[in-house]
Write an enzyme that holds these catalytic residues in place. Structure first.
Site, mmCIF file in Angstrom:
data_model
loop_
_atom_site.group_PDB
_atom_site.id
_atom_site.type_symbol
_atom_site.label_atom_id
_atom_site.label_comp_id
_atom_site.label_asym_id
_atom_site.label_seq_id
_atom_site.Cartn_x
_atom_site.Cartn_y
_atom_site.Cartn_z
ATOM 1 N N HIS A 12 53.618 32.294 71.923
ATOM 2 C CA HIS A 12 52.808 32.360 70.701
ATOM 3 C C HIS A 12 51.961 33.632 70.614
ATOM 4 O O HIS A 12 50.749 33.611 70.495
ATOM 5 C CB HIS A 12 52.037 31.080 70.392
ATOM 6 C CG HIS A 12 51.223 30.423 71.478
ATOM 7 N ND1 HIS A 12 50.282 31.076 72.218
ATOM 8 C CD2 HIS A 12 51.200 29.129 71.889
ATOM 9 C CE1 HIS A 12 49.706 30.216 73.040
ATOM 10 N NE2 HIS A 12 50.251 29.041 72.866
ATOM 11 N N HIS A 50 49.306 16.635 77.947
ATOM 12 C CA HIS A 50 49.079 17.613 76.876
ATOM 13 C C HIS A 50 50.297 17.613 75.957
ATOM 14 O O HIS A 50 51.438 17.692 76.422
ATOM 15 C CB HIS A 50 48.861 18.994 77.519
ATOM 16 C CG HIS A 50 48.598 20.103 76.558
ATOM 17 N ND1 HIS A 50 48.098 19.914 75.291
ATOM 18 C CD2 HIS A 50 48.754 21.452 76.691
ATOM 19 C CE1 HIS A 50 47.969 21.083 74.694
ATOM 20 N NE2 HIS A 50 48.363 22.038 75.509
ATOM 21 N N GLU A 74 51.252 19.833 73.618
ATOM 22 C CA GLU A 74 51.890 21.057 73.113
ATOM 23 C C GLU A 74 53.357 21.059 73.549
ATOM 24 O O GLU A 74 53.723 20.548 74.608
ATOM 25 C CB GLU A 74 51.157 22.322 73.604
ATOM 26 C CG GLU A 74 51.633 23.548 72.837
ATOM 27 C CD GLU A 74 50.730 24.780 72.962
ATOM 28 O OE1 GLU A 74 49.726 24.753 73.690
ATOM 29 O OE2 GLU A 74 51.063 25.785 72.294
ATOM 30 N N ASP A 124 55.498 22.976 74.790
ATOM 31 C CA ASP A 124 56.019 23.475 76.068
ATOM 32 C C ASP A 124 55.981 22.398 77.142
ATOM 33 O O ASP A 124 56.649 22.520 78.172
ATOM 34 C CB ASP A 124 55.285 24.755 76.526
ATOM 35 C CG ASP A 124 53.778 24.676 76.426
ATOM 36 O OD1 ASP A 124 53.270 23.907 75.593
ATOM 37 O OD2 ASP A 124 53.102 25.396 77.168
ATOM 38 N N HIS A 160 43.547 22.422 76.523
ATOM 39 C CA HIS A 160 43.607 23.487 75.572
ATOM 40 C C HIS A 160 43.621 23.023 74.106
ATOM 41 O O HIS A 160 43.271 23.773 73.193
ATOM 42 C CB HIS A 160 44.903 24.274 75.921
ATOM 43 C CG HIS A 160 45.481 25.194 74.934
ATOM 44 N ND1 HIS A 160 46.812 25.326 74.667
ATOM 45 C CD2 HIS A 160 44.884 26.098 74.112
ATOM 46 C CE1 HIS A 160 47.042 26.246 73.783
ATOM 47 N NE2 HIS A 160 45.909 26.735 73.413
ATOM 48 N N ASP A 184 47.176 22.532 81.133
ATOM 49 C CA ASP A 184 47.103 23.990 80.971
ATOM 50 C C ASP A 184 46.041 24.656 81.857
ATOM 51 O O ASP A 184 46.169 25.847 82.194
ATOM 52 C CB ASP A 184 46.780 24.348 79.513
ATOM 53 C CG ASP A 184 48.013 24.391 78.621
ATOM 54 O OD1 ASP A 184 49.137 24.401 79.139
ATOM 55 O OD2 ASP A 184 47.840 24.424 77.379
ATOM 56 N N TYR A 226 46.179 34.992 81.386
ATOM 57 C CA TYR A 226 46.408 33.684 80.742
ATOM 58 C C TYR A 226 45.097 33.162 80.152
ATOM 59 O O TYR A 226 45.043 32.719 79.008
ATOM 60 C CB TYR A 226 46.956 32.740 81.809
ATOM 61 C CG TYR A 226 47.160 31.306 81.427
ATOM 62 C CD1 TYR A 226 48.409 30.857 80.998
ATOM 63 C CD2 TYR A 226 46.139 30.369 81.551
ATOM 64 C CE1 TYR A 226 48.610 29.517 80.689
ATOM 65 C CE2 TYR A 226 46.334 29.047 81.241
ATOM 66 C CZ TYR A 226 47.575 28.621 80.816
ATOM 67 O OH TYR A 226 47.768 27.291 80.514
ATOM 68 N N HIS A 267 51.512 25.275 84.249
ATOM 69 C CA HIS A 267 52.179 26.589 84.274
ATOM 70 C C HIS A 267 51.862 27.281 85.600
ATOM 71 O O HIS A 267 50.727 27.228 86.077
ATOM 72 C CB HIS A 267 51.662 27.511 83.166
ATOM 73 C CG HIS A 267 51.920 27.030 81.776
ATOM 74 N ND1 HIS A 267 53.169 27.065 81.200
ATOM 75 C CD2 HIS A 267 51.089 26.536 80.828
ATOM 76 C CE1 HIS A 267 53.086 26.613 79.958
ATOM 77 N NE2 HIS A 267 51.845 26.274 79.706
HETATM 78 FE FE1 FEO Z 1 48.758 24.271 75.525
HETATM 79 FE FE2 FEO Z 1 51.063 25.041 77.982
HETATM 80 O O1 FEO Z 1 50.439 24.336 76.368
#
Ligand code: FEO
Length: 407
Positions: free
Chosen positions: A24, A78, A80, A82, A146, A165, A193, A228
């Protein structure tokens, strides 16, 4: 594909995305990982999923440990995409009747994004516990760390925090643990990040860190498993300490001089500014937008106190690359920054004025008017730029740049 054992009965079963270069709007030169974890207990539990279309990799790793159909619980920390995009495919293998534990906001976000009727959402919140057998998971909602749905899951018996995240980084490597990667690599990737993903949320992150400390939870953590990048088993104090420092957004005696140029006049101005800043004891980072991505500028700016933005004027406007940078920085909502604008021009010279106004709108303090030079600098150290550099240097704190910021 093989899982990676973290502890007895706890495995990494995520996916590696070596090729991704845009996340993004953030350029991920080192790729990324989508981490998912499997706890094998009386109730076998999958924590988080992976990006859409990467479910075969996750299921392949899980299958080396157990048949995915034997998974009892799925936790979605989470929503999102991903970490949830592959959920429908994963639940087809696990069984649609199996519960997906998430926050209330998580259910809303998952339902709206996945558009997969029949998923068996079970909502949980701060203070709720899920018994797995000899282990359990305590849930803590971490809104805006996040997204509004974000939560973390803590296994007190093992001291493992599944932090979604938080404490992540975009780094694809065959190494899974922090002590297998050089500190200068993980320190920079974690900072980049944080700067590009978490800067707008420093206030809720600070509150979350405070709440986790006051509740005694952080003191019990032995391993942090983020969604991540690397798993933290050796440098927990270091990464938590960095977060505690980063949320303060304290200015340092460092300035980023970022610019684009048409016929090298603005380039010459930028070089003169960086040089003059150095003579005032300011660590100057010169970044040409033809060679540096906006997300690298954001990472450098995070540990700086000032940004000097330069553009020539083209068709009464700033360069598109500079406009794009300012749009990106506006969204990140940096705090405690000093701004200054400069640029060359031929006839009208609006660009520097537009930049100065944009920096003011972003609530950067402006210790000096914009500096403009018509056509090209006539000397290597133009007076207007020397005045600007001194004004910025005088407005920066005297404090030296900490060595670990100078990556
Ligand atoms: Fe807020 Fe890795 O997604």
């Amino acid at each position: 594909m093989e899982p990676v054992k973290i502890l007895d009965n706890v495995y990494w079963v995520g996916a590696l995305d070596y090729g991704i270069r845009d996340f993004h709007g953030y350029r991920t030169d080192s790729g990324s990982t989508y981490n998912a974890y499997l706890i094998v207990d009386e109730k076998i539990t999958l924590i988080d999923a992976v990006k859409k279309d990467m479910h075969p990799e996750l299921l392949s790793r899980v299958s080396r440990i157990v048949d995915p159909a034997r998974i009892d619980y799925v936790v979605s920390n989470h929503a999102e995409m991903d970490h949830s995009g592959a959920l429908p495919e994963i639940m087809r293998a696990v069984g649609f009747d199996k519960p997906v534990y998430c926050s209330k906001m998580g259910e809303k976000a998952l339902a709206a994004q996945l558009q997969t009727p029949g998923l068996n959402y079970k909502t949980v919140g701060t203070g709720d516990t899920l018994k797995l057998g000899k282990y359990s998971l305590n849930f803590v909602e971490t809104r805006m760390v996040h997204w509004p749905d974000s939560m973390v899951s803590f296994c007190p018996e093992l001291g493992v925090l599944f932090s979604q995240d938080a404490f992540g980084m975009h780094l694809a490597t065959s190494r899974r643990f922090d002590d297998e990667v050089a500190e200068n690599v993980w320190a920079y990737e974690a900072l980049k990040y944080f700067a590009n993903i978490l800067t707008p949320f420093t206030t809720p992150i600070a509150k979350t860190l405070e709440a986790l400390t006051e509740s005694g939870l952080l003191a019990q953590v032995k391993i942090i498993c983020p969604d991540h990048g690397l798993i933290w088993r050796s440098n927990l104090g270091s990464i938590v300490g960095r977060y505690s420092r980063w949320v303060k957004q304290e200015p340092t005696r460092k300035a980023v001089v970022v610019y684009d140029s048409m016929w090298r006049s603005t380039d010459c101005m930028a070089r003169a500014l960086a040089d003059a800043l150095s003579t005032h004891g300011v660590l100057a980072r010169l970044m040409d937008l033809k060679k540096n991505h906006r997300s690298d500028v954001a990472a450098e700016l995070y540990t700086a106190g000032a940004i000097l933005v330069g553009s020539p004027t083209i068709n009464n406007e700033m360069y598109p690359t500079v406009a794009e940078l300012l749009c990106y920085l506006r969204g990140l909502k940096f705090q405690n920054k000093i701004g200054a604008a400069f640029g060359s021009y031929g006839w009208s010279g609006e660009a520097a004025k537009h930049i100065q106004a944009a920096l003011g709108d972003m609530k950067y303090s402006l210790p000096t008017p914009e500096a403009r030079i018509q056509w090209a600098p006539k000397e290597t150290s133009p007076e207007a730029l020397m005045v600007m550099a001194k004004a910025v240097a005088d407005a920066l704190p005297e404090k030296r740049v900490p060595p670990d910021f100078d990556l």
